[in-house]
Design a protein around this motif. Structure first.
Motif, short mmCIF file in Angstrom:
data_model
loop_
_atom_site.label_atom_id
_atom_site.label_comp_id
_atom_site.label_asym_id
_atom_site.label_seq_id
_atom_site.Cartn_x
_atom_site.Cartn_y
_atom_site.Cartn_z
N GLY A 80 24.91 54.45 -8.20
CA GLY A 80 26.21 53.91 -8.59
C GLY A 80 27.18 54.72 -7.77
O GLY A 80 26.96 55.91 -7.52
N LEU A 81 28.25 54.09 -7.32
CA LEU A 81 29.19 54.82 -6.49
C LEU A 81 29.83 55.92 -7.31
O LEU A 81 30.34 55.68 -8.39
CB LEU A 81 30.28 53.89 -5.98
N GLN A 116 32.56 48.22 12.16
CA GLN A 116 32.46 46.87 12.74
C GLN A 116 33.79 46.40 13.32
O GLN A 116 34.22 45.28 13.07
CB GLN A 116 31.94 45.89 11.70
N TYR A 162 40.25 56.32 -4.55
CA TYR A 162 39.68 55.15 -5.19
C TYR A 162 40.61 54.59 -6.27
O TYR A 162 40.83 53.39 -6.36
CB TYR A 162 38.32 55.46 -5.80
N GLU A 166 42.17 50.83 -6.15
CA GLU A 166 41.85 49.84 -7.17
C GLU A 166 43.06 49.48 -8.01
O GLU A 166 43.28 48.32 -8.32
CB GLU A 166 40.72 50.36 -8.06
N SER A 174 33.10 46.44 -4.39
CA SER A 174 32.00 45.67 -4.95
C SER A 174 30.67 46.40 -4.85
O SER A 174 29.94 46.51 -5.82
CB SER A 174 31.91 44.33 -4.24
N TYR A 175 30.33 46.87 -3.67
CA TYR A 175 29.07 47.56 -3.54
C TYR A 175 29.12 48.47 -2.32
O TYR A 175 30.06 48.42 -1.53
CB TYR A 175 27.90 46.58 -3.40
N ALA A 176 28.12 49.31 -2.21
CA ALA A 176 28.09 50.25 -1.11
C ALA A 176 26.66 50.55 -0.70
O ALA A 176 25.73 50.33 -1.46
CB ALA A 176 28.79 51.55 -1.49
N LYS A 177 26.53 51.01 0.52
CA LYS A 177 25.23 51.43 1.00
C LYS A 177 25.34 52.90 1.38
O LYS A 177 26.28 53.31 2.06
CB LYS A 177 24.84 50.60 2.21
N LYS A 178 24.41 53.68 0.90
CA LYS A 178 24.38 55.13 1.18
C LYS A 178 23.19 55.45 2.06
O LYS A 178 22.11 54.91 1.85
CB LYS A 178 24.21 55.92 -0.13
N LEU A 210 34.07 45.30 0.04
CA LEU A 210 34.92 44.64 -0.96
C LEU A 210 34.21 43.41 -1.52
O LEU A 210 33.13 43.04 -1.07
CB LEU A 210 36.24 44.22 -0.33
N GLU A 211 34.87 42.80 -2.49
CA GLU A 211 34.28 41.64 -3.15
C GLU A 211 34.05 40.49 -2.18
O GLU A 211 33.12 39.72 -2.35
CB GLU A 211 35.21 41.19 -4.28
N ASP A 212 34.90 40.40 -1.15
CA ASP A 212 34.71 39.31 -0.19
C ASP A 212 33.72 39.70 0.91
O ASP A 212 33.70 39.10 1.97
CB ASP A 212 36.05 38.88 0.41
N THR A 213 32.92 40.72 0.64
CA THR A 213 31.82 41.18 1.49
C THR A 213 32.29 41.81 2.79
O THR A 213 31.47 42.07 3.66
CB THR A 213 30.80 40.08 1.81
#
Lengths: 238, 238
Positions: A80-81, A116, A162, A166, A174-178, A210-213
């Motif tokens: 979890g972040l 990116q 954060y 927010e 929304s999500y993250a990669k570690k 973010l939520e919109d990926t």
DNA sequence: CAGTGGTCTAGACCACTCC
DNA sequence: GAGTGGTCTAGACCACTGA
């Protein structure tokens, strides 16, 4: 009453288990019992119980019931972040954040690749040192896409970025990669951290979406080897 | 037909997304469409979609739909229990397992503490070195409670112990807790691994629990610093 | 407005555990 | 056999998105 029924059941039991009011090994009421005591449907009760399972609070056994797990040793689940501020609160040690830099600059090739975008495009760069009990342990280097984050100040960087993102900017994370790996210490590491002669640092790369990926933040957290710990709770995927 | 409906929908889409047949950014059929095309109920479809969300394959946005995420960079998710054999298959490099020792011995105080037993009680000890492309990279030290695991042999240790435990002994592995930290290399590390002068190793402690919540295995995985990587996919907990 | 996902209901049948 | 959790159904209302 904005809380869902299943959320409320989950919160109730999560609190009781975390506080030790319900000790490990205890058998929870059956789904049918919970159904009538909360006067709701069984699927709703099951949603709450599955949340408890996913968070590592309980264990369900078919034909027997739901049992409270021993989470006493689960120091802090970094899965979890988790931002530094949340973490330091849980550890309960004296900590301090030293903001080194808060600028909008052109992206270096490696940073551009991570975010990116094209090299030279503007990015917000925030560099902070985390001091724990007088020692400089963690070097956080954050990079934000300026099309999402317009303004950053030293004051914001000293607090929780954060929270600002927010609550003020209404960005939904929304999500993250570690990625965790170990790298050789750089000159910057040696200058900003108390490495005590250690030759390597633990590098935690964090890609936040973010939520919109869309990817909008990239963070490098560089930890002193001997102070690093990561705890993960994993369920066997059937 | 032993597979659940929602499992089958999940598997179908997981495969298509992983293989790239459905590219990132694609919008999946709506829940109503999936409902009728699989001729099932909406809750069942939702169960499948939520599985895809949890595994990081898709992203749901209220009022819009479900979208495929870019998992191209998600090398291998070590979250979820992953044994060395599964892992090496995914990396696709030439690997070899060298079994050093497979004995039933008295537990040392530190091991006894990890396994929640008394010092001197018998435990199975399996020590294996993992060789990747000719270099000895990982030292795995496994300890099993002998009341659960009666017999272990070198042949078993050379293959996948997990397969043996699950398929032959019918032990149901339920969940595990992982701790990642960095420690100074021991004499044993230097003797058994090709450390190339590195002074530290990454230590992954793994506590494995059965369905009845008893702890039955403790594993220390000692990795050469420069070859270690851990990838985690995290969702913001609302 | 129609279409989307989020929550919830009141039933049903099954597989499993324990007595 | 009674009790448990696992799956599934056919509806319902809501909040949100987009045109």
């Amino acid at each position: 009453m904005k809380e869902n029924i299943y959320q409320s059941i989950f919160n109730t039991y999560a609190k009781r288990i975390q506080s030790g009011k319900i000790p490990p090994g205890t058998k929870l009421p059956s789904e049918n019992e919970l159904m009538s005591s909360y006067s709701t449907s069984r699927e709703t009760v099951r949603k709450a119980l599955n949340l408890l399972v996913q968070h590592g609070f309980i264990q369900k056994i078919r034909g027997k019931g739901s049992y409270v797990l021993d989470i006493g040793r689960m120091n802090f689940p970094v899965t979890g972040l988790t931002s530094f501020k949340e973490m330091s609160g849980k550890i309960g040690r004296s900590t301090r954040t030293l903001v080194q830099r808060t600028v909008c600059t052109g992206a270096s090739p490696s940073i551009a690749d991570c975010l990116q975008i094209e090299p030279g495009e503007p990015v917000w760069e925030v560099i902070r040192v985390r001091e724990i009990e007088g020692e400089r342990i963690i070097l956080d280097k954050d990079y934000f896409r300026p099309d999402k984050v317009v303004l950053l100040t030293e004051e914001l960087a000293a607090g929780s970025i954060y929270e600002y993102l927010e609550q003020t900017l209404n960005l939904v994370i929304s999500y993250a990669k570690k990625e965790i790996s170990v790298e050789e210490a750089t000159d910057e590491d040696r200058a900003l951290l108390d490495l005590n002669g250690l030759t390597h640092v633990v590098l935690v790369r964090n890609f936040v979406f973010l939520e919109d990926t869309t990817l909008f933040q990239y963070t490098e957290s560089r930890h002193r080897l001997d102070k690093f710990q990561f705890v993960d709770f994993a369920r066997r995927i059937p």
